[in-house]
Design a protein around this motif. Structure first.
Motif, PDB file in Angstrom:
ATOM      1  N   ILE A 143    -116.500  53.320 -33.633  1.00  0.00           N
ATOM      2  CA  ILE A 143    -116.247  51.879 -33.741  1.00  0.00           C
ATOM      3  C   ILE A 143    -116.052  51.262 -32.366  1.00  0.00           C
ATOM      4  O   ILE A 143    -116.588  50.190 -32.055  1.00  0.00           O
ATOM      5  N   LYS A 144    -115.295  51.946 -31.510  1.00  0.00           N
ATOM      6  CA  LYS A 144    -115.036  51.405 -30.174  1.00  0.00           C
ATOM      7  C   LYS A 144    -116.317  51.336 -29.346  1.00  0.00           C
ATOM      8  O   LYS A 144    -116.557  50.345 -28.624  1.00  0.00           O
ATOM      9  N   VAL A 145    -117.160  52.352 -29.417  1.00  0.00           N
ATOM     10  CA  VAL A 145    -118.425  52.345 -28.676  1.00  0.00           C
ATOM     11  C   VAL A 145    -119.312  51.196 -29.160  1.00  0.00           C
ATOM     12  O   VAL A 145    -119.923  50.474 -28.357  1.00  0.00           O
ATOM     13  N   VAL A 146    -119.366  51.005 -30.476  1.00  0.00           N
ATOM     14  CA  VAL A 146    -120.182  49.925 -31.038  1.00  0.00           C
ATOM     15  C   VAL A 146    -119.682  48.575 -30.546  1.00  0.00           C
ATOM     16  O   VAL A 146    -120.466  47.709 -30.143  1.00  0.00           O
ATOM     17  N   GLU A 147    -118.378  48.372 -30.590  1.00  0.00           N
ATOM     18  CA  GLU A 147    -117.825  47.066 -30.236  1.00  0.00           C
ATOM     19  C   GLU A 147    -117.898  46.792 -28.735  1.00  0.00           C
ATOM     20  O   GLU A 147    -118.017  45.635 -28.319  1.00  0.00           O
ATOM     21  N   LYS A 148    -117.823  47.826 -27.931  1.00  0.00           N
ATOM     22  CA  LYS A 148    -117.933  47.651 -26.477  1.00  0.00           C
ATOM     23  C   LYS A 148    -119.378  47.746 -25.992  1.00  0.00           C
ATOM     24  O   LYS A 148    -119.679  47.335 -24.863  1.00  0.00           O
ATOM     25  N   LEU A 196    -127.220  57.541 -34.928  1.00  0.00           N
ATOM     26  CA  LEU A 196    -126.546  56.296 -35.281  1.00  0.00           C
ATOM     27  C   LEU A 196    -126.690  55.214 -34.223  1.00  0.00           C
ATOM     28  O   LEU A 196    -126.563  54.028 -34.536  1.00  0.00           O
ATOM     29  N   LEU A 197    -126.927  55.615 -32.978  1.00  0.00           N
ATOM     30  CA  LEU A 197    -126.962  54.667 -31.869  1.00  0.00           C
ATOM     31  C   LEU A 197    -128.259  54.794 -31.090  1.00  0.00           C
ATOM     32  O   LEU A 197    -128.775  55.892 -30.903  1.00  0.00           O
ATOM     33  N   ARG A 237    -126.666  50.330 -28.942  1.00  0.00           N
ATOM     34  CA  ARG A 237    -126.692  49.470 -30.118  1.00  0.00           C
ATOM     35  C   ARG A 237    -126.897  50.313 -31.367  1.00  0.00           C
ATOM     36  O   ARG A 237    -127.528  51.364 -31.330  1.00  0.00           O
ATOM     37  N   MET A 238    -126.385  49.819 -32.483  1.00  0.00           N
ATOM     38  CA  MET A 238    -126.528  50.514 -33.756  1.00  0.00           C
ATOM     39  C   MET A 238    -127.955  50.406 -34.277  1.00  0.00           C
ATOM     40  O   MET A 238    -128.589  49.369 -34.148  1.00  0.00           O
ATOM     41  N   ASN A 239    -128.434  51.485 -34.888  1.00  0.00           N
ATOM     42  CA  ASN A 239    -129.633  51.385 -35.704  1.00  0.00           C
ATOM     43  C   ASN A 239    -129.195  51.113 -37.152  1.00  0.00           C
ATOM     44  O   ASN A 239    -128.017  50.848 -37.401  1.00  0.00           O
TER      45      ASN A 239
END
Length: 303
Positions: free
Chosen positions: A9-14, A46-47, A55-57
């Protein structure tokens, strides 16, 4: 598993491994290892990574959405267990639509903090639709919205009524009319209203449907404060909650146009998703009800 989800979650948000590592007080290689392990456990990538951002796939979007719900449920479970041995304390995630959140909720939070200093509320103010969505996804413990919602996934309870009135600039000629005007007398006015999805806009649309009445000209703004300033400046008229205009009426910045069928009443509703509630959340709900309906609370407690 929960730690892998927190890191993800932190990697996605940052959108960056290094920034996520700094906030999590981890090394960048450790963060990368957590993401690789999660991807192995889930069974897919996932990324999408490049030199500057991640970014998310599509799979990542699914995992991110459910990871937020899983961690929220885990936190709620731990809070409920902690409640068994203590008094009302701990975090509450509160969401409120704009009218309630900006004009009423601050007074309730001040009362709550004074009487229960160990409770730690966090607050999100958004339009009604967004608050409902956040409660549904377990990202909020409770939402307070305008209107009533019959959602099978939510527990809803009406806690108070709100009176809505039509307001105009103090120099508006309709303020000088005697008696209650028919709504048709306002047909040529410019109506300044909130955006679609707002509880205040929903109330205005419902009021127009009841009469029936269709404004010829509408201006939309995403802020009640901007609407009040616009009305004061003479740009048009609006239908607003009495809670939002107390200071303006007292100081004579705006006035109320007397119209048949007003004040129009709507409801404030609390919505929750979980059947189980912490002591902190129950205490907040009791404090909210006491603030909104002090006489009713007193009567219900009398022998």
């Amino acid at each position: 598993m929960d730690q892998y989800l927190e890191v993800f979650i932190k990697v996605v948000e940052k959108q960056n491994f290094t920034k996520a590592a700094e906030e999590l007080h981890m090394t960048q290689p450790a963060v990368s290892q957590h993401i690789r392990t999660l991807e192995r456990l889930v069974g897919t990538r996932l990324l999408e990574r490049n030199n500057k951002h991640v970014r998310m796939n599509k799979a990542g979007e699914i995992v991110y959405h459910h990871a937020k719900e899983i961690l929220a449920l885990y936190t709620r479970m731990q809070d409920l267990v902690d409640d068994l041995a203590g008094s009302a304390s701990g975090p509450i995630a509160i969401g409120a639509s704009y009218t309630f959140g900006e004009y009423i909720l601050p007074h309730i939070i001040a009362k709550l903090k004074k009487e229960y200093p160990l409770i730690k509320p966090s607050i999100i103010i958004h339009n009604t639709k967004e608050i409902i969505d956040l409660v549904n996804s377990y990202q909020l413990d409770i939402g307070i919205v305008e209107g009533y919602f019959n959602d099978p996934q939510l527990h809803s309870e009406v806690v108070s009524e709100d009176q809505m009135v039509i307001v105009a600039s103090p120099s508006h000629p309709l303020l000088k009319k005697n008696g209650d005007l028919p709504l048709s007398a306002l047909a040529d006015e410019t109506w300044i209203l909130r955006e679609e999805g707002s509880g205040t806009r929903q109330a205005a649309d419902h009021f127009f449907e009841m009469h029936p009445f269709t404004p010829k000209a509408i201006m939309e703004f995403g802020s009640t404060q901007v609407i009040k300033e616009s009305v004061e400046a003479g740009l048009g008229i609006s239908l607003l909650s009495k809670w939002t205009i107390v200071k303006e009426l007292t100081n004579g910045y705006i006035g109320m146009i007397r119209v048949e069928g007003l004040p129009f009443k709507r409801e404030f509703t609390i919505v929750t998703r979980s059947v189980y509630q912490t002591k902190a959340l129950n205490t907040f709900i009791e404090t909210l009800k006491e603030y909104l309906n002090p006489g009713l609370i007193k009567e219900s407690g009398e022998e």
